[in-house]
Design a protein around this motif. Structure first.
Motif, PDB file in Angstrom:
ATOM      1  N   SER A   1       0.847  -1.179   0.000  1.00 21.51           N
ATOM      2  CA  SER A   1       0.000   0.000   0.000  1.00 21.51           C
ATOM      3  C   SER A   1       0.888   1.236   0.000  1.00 21.51           C
ATOM      4  N   ALA A   2       2.125   1.070  -0.462  1.00 19.92           N
ATOM      5  CA  ALA A   2       3.113   2.141  -0.395  1.00 19.92           C
ATOM      6  C   ALA A   2       2.871   3.234  -1.421  1.00 19.92           C
ATOM      7  N   GLY A   3       2.276   2.884  -2.539  1.00 18.10           N
ATOM      8  CA  GLY A   3       2.119   3.862  -3.621  1.00 18.10           C
ATOM      9  C   GLY A   3       3.233   3.691  -4.632  1.00 18.10           C
ATOM     10  N   ALA A   4       3.775   4.814  -5.098  1.00 16.02           N
ATOM     11  CA  ALA A   4       4.803   4.751  -6.142  1.00 16.02           C
ATOM     12  C   ALA A   4       6.036   5.531  -5.705  1.00 16.02           C
ATOM     13  N   GLY A   5       7.014   5.569  -6.599  1.00 18.75           N
ATOM     14  CA  GLY A   5       8.218   6.365  -6.358  1.00 18.75           C
ATOM     15  C   GLY A   5       9.078   5.807  -5.252  1.00 18.75           C
ATOM     16  N   LEU A   6       9.548   6.713  -4.390  1.00 19.23           N
ATOM     17  CA  LEU A   6      10.460   6.338  -3.321  1.00 19.23           C
ATOM     18  C   LEU A   6       9.833   5.329  -2.362  1.00 19.23           C
ATOM     19  N   LYS A   7       8.566   5.500  -2.049  1.00 16.07           N
ATOM     20  CA  LYS A   7       7.914   4.575  -1.111  1.00 16.07           C
ATOM     21  C   LYS A   7       7.866   3.161  -1.684  1.00 16.07           C
ATOM     22  N   GLN A   8       7.640   3.040  -2.982  1.00 18.26           N
ATOM     23  CA  GLN A   8       7.635   1.711  -3.600  1.00 18.26           C
ATOM     24  C   GLN A   8       9.041   1.104  -3.569  1.00 18.26           C
ATOM     25  N   THR A   9      10.053   1.940  -3.772  1.00 25.93           N
ATOM     26  CA  THR A   9      11.439   1.471  -3.697  1.00 25.93           C
ATOM     27  C   THR A   9      11.756   0.971  -2.295  1.00 25.93           C
TER      28      THR A   9
ATOM     29  N   ASP B   1       8.979  13.565   0.232  1.00 28.88           N
ATOM     30  CA  ASP B   1       9.759  12.357   0.516  1.00 28.88           C
ATOM     31  C   ASP B   1      10.775  12.610   1.625  1.00 28.88           C
ATOM     32  N   ASN B   2      11.389  13.812   1.609  1.00 30.41           N
ATOM     33  CA  ASN B   2      12.381  14.139   2.626  1.00 30.41           C
ATOM     34  C   ASN B   2      11.735  14.205   4.010  1.00 30.41           C
ATOM     35  N   THR B   3      10.529  14.783   4.090  1.00 31.96           N
ATOM     36  CA  THR B   3       9.791  14.837   5.361  1.00 31.96           C
ATOM     37  C   THR B   3       9.466  13.429   5.841  1.00 31.96           C
ATOM     38  N   TRP B   4       9.036  12.589   4.912  1.00 30.19           N
ATOM     39  CA  TRP B   4       8.711  11.198   5.231  1.00 30.19           C
ATOM     40  C   TRP B   4       9.946  10.455   5.735  1.00 30.19           C
ATOM     41  N   LEU B   5      11.089  10.679   5.097  1.00 29.52           N
ATOM     42  CA  LEU B   5      12.324  10.003   5.491  1.00 29.52           C
ATOM     43  C   LEU B   5      12.835  10.486   6.843  1.00 29.52           C
ATOM     44  N   GLN B   6      12.622  11.761   7.159  1.00 23.84           N
ATOM     45  CA  GLN B   6      13.093  12.295   8.441  1.00 23.84           C
ATOM     46  C   GLN B   6      12.408  11.588   9.623  1.00 23.84           C
ATOM     47  N   LYS B   7      11.181  11.132   9.409  1.00 18.46           N
ATOM     48  CA  LYS B   7      10.482  10.376  10.458  1.00 18.46           C
ATOM     49  C   LYS B   7      11.217   9.076  10.759  1.00 18.46           C
ATOM     50  N   TRP B   8      11.953   8.586   9.776  1.00 22.41           N
ATOM     51  CA  TRP B   8      12.698   7.333   9.932  1.00 22.41           C
ATOM     52  C   TRP B   8      14.127   7.563  10.414  1.00 22.41           C
ATOM     53  N   GLY B   9      14.499   8.840  10.552  1.00 20.42           N
ATOM     54  CA  GLY B   9      15.870   9.128  10.932  1.00 20.42           C
ATOM     55  C   GLY B   9      16.812   9.151   9.754  1.00 20.42           C
ATOM     56  N   VAL B  10      16.262   9.384   8.557  1.00 22.21           N
ATOM     57  CA  VAL B  10      17.091   9.483   7.346  1.00 22.21           C
ATOM     58  C   VAL B  10      16.824  10.850   6.749  1.00 22.21           C
TER      59      VAL B  10
END
Length: 196
Positions: A124-132, A184-193
């Protein structure tokens, strides 16, 4: 070949019979597998891709097969001891594996679909970076569950999920450039990246 002819005419192709289309007509048709693109992604760690490929081709040597050759005394899953240790049980039915997957899904925020059918994958990730990221998690999951099968000391499900997370974070830091979108950057920051 007889059903392909009607009144002495090759009915499969209007241009007439050729060896090529005769061969195509008789050979078994196989489903195209969604997992091939995931396993062969340039983002994957080679060791993760190799084990995922073996799993998808039903080639993992598990206790059930060893028991058939009298190499072990029973065919029970040594992780949960609740069922025969088949490949399907190890990756899809074992409570330990389910817990690892659940913890990983809580961390990434979307559903990872693993299936014993070997033909469909999804998220249920969608596309782009989330799919990767889904694809990275998908191959890491198979690798680390397989790895627990051969370890003498079983790690807690949380520790295995942490290993998956760290591998995903490390790969994103190495591969992703600064052209990452703000969302994507905001999403990644939640993960500590953080991509600077």
């Amino acid at each position: 070949m007889k059903p392909a002819y009607d009144g002495n005419q090759w009915t499969v192709d209007a241009r007439g019979y050729s060896i090529r289309n005769g061969y195509e007509w008789v050979r078994p048709k196989q489903a195209k597998y969604d997992w091939c693109k995931i396993v062969c992604s340039k983002w994957n760690y080679p060791k993760h891709a190799l084990i995922s490929w073996i799993v998808m081709n039903n080639g993992v040597m598990i206790k059930e097969r060893l028991f058939q050759f009298n190499c072990c005394t029973d065919d029970r899953c040594w992780i949960c001891d609740s069922d025969t240790k088949t490949q399907s049980h190890l990756f899809y039915d074992c409570q330990y594996s389910k817990q690892v997957l659940r913890l990983t899904e809580q961390w990434c925020g979307f559903r990872i679909f693993v299936s014993s059918s070997n033909s469909r994958t999804g998220s249920s990730a969608g596309a782009g970076l989330k799919q990767t990221v889904h694809n990275l998690i998908w191959t890491a999951y198979y690798y680390y569950i397989w790895n627990q099968r051969i370890n003498f000391q079983l790690l807690k499900p949380g520790s295995v999920a942490d290993k998956i997370k760290e591998d995903v974070r490390r790969k994103i830091r190495r591969k992703l450039d600064k052209t990452c979108t703000r969302a994507d950057n905001t999403w990644l920051q939640k993960w500590g990246v953080a991509i600077e």
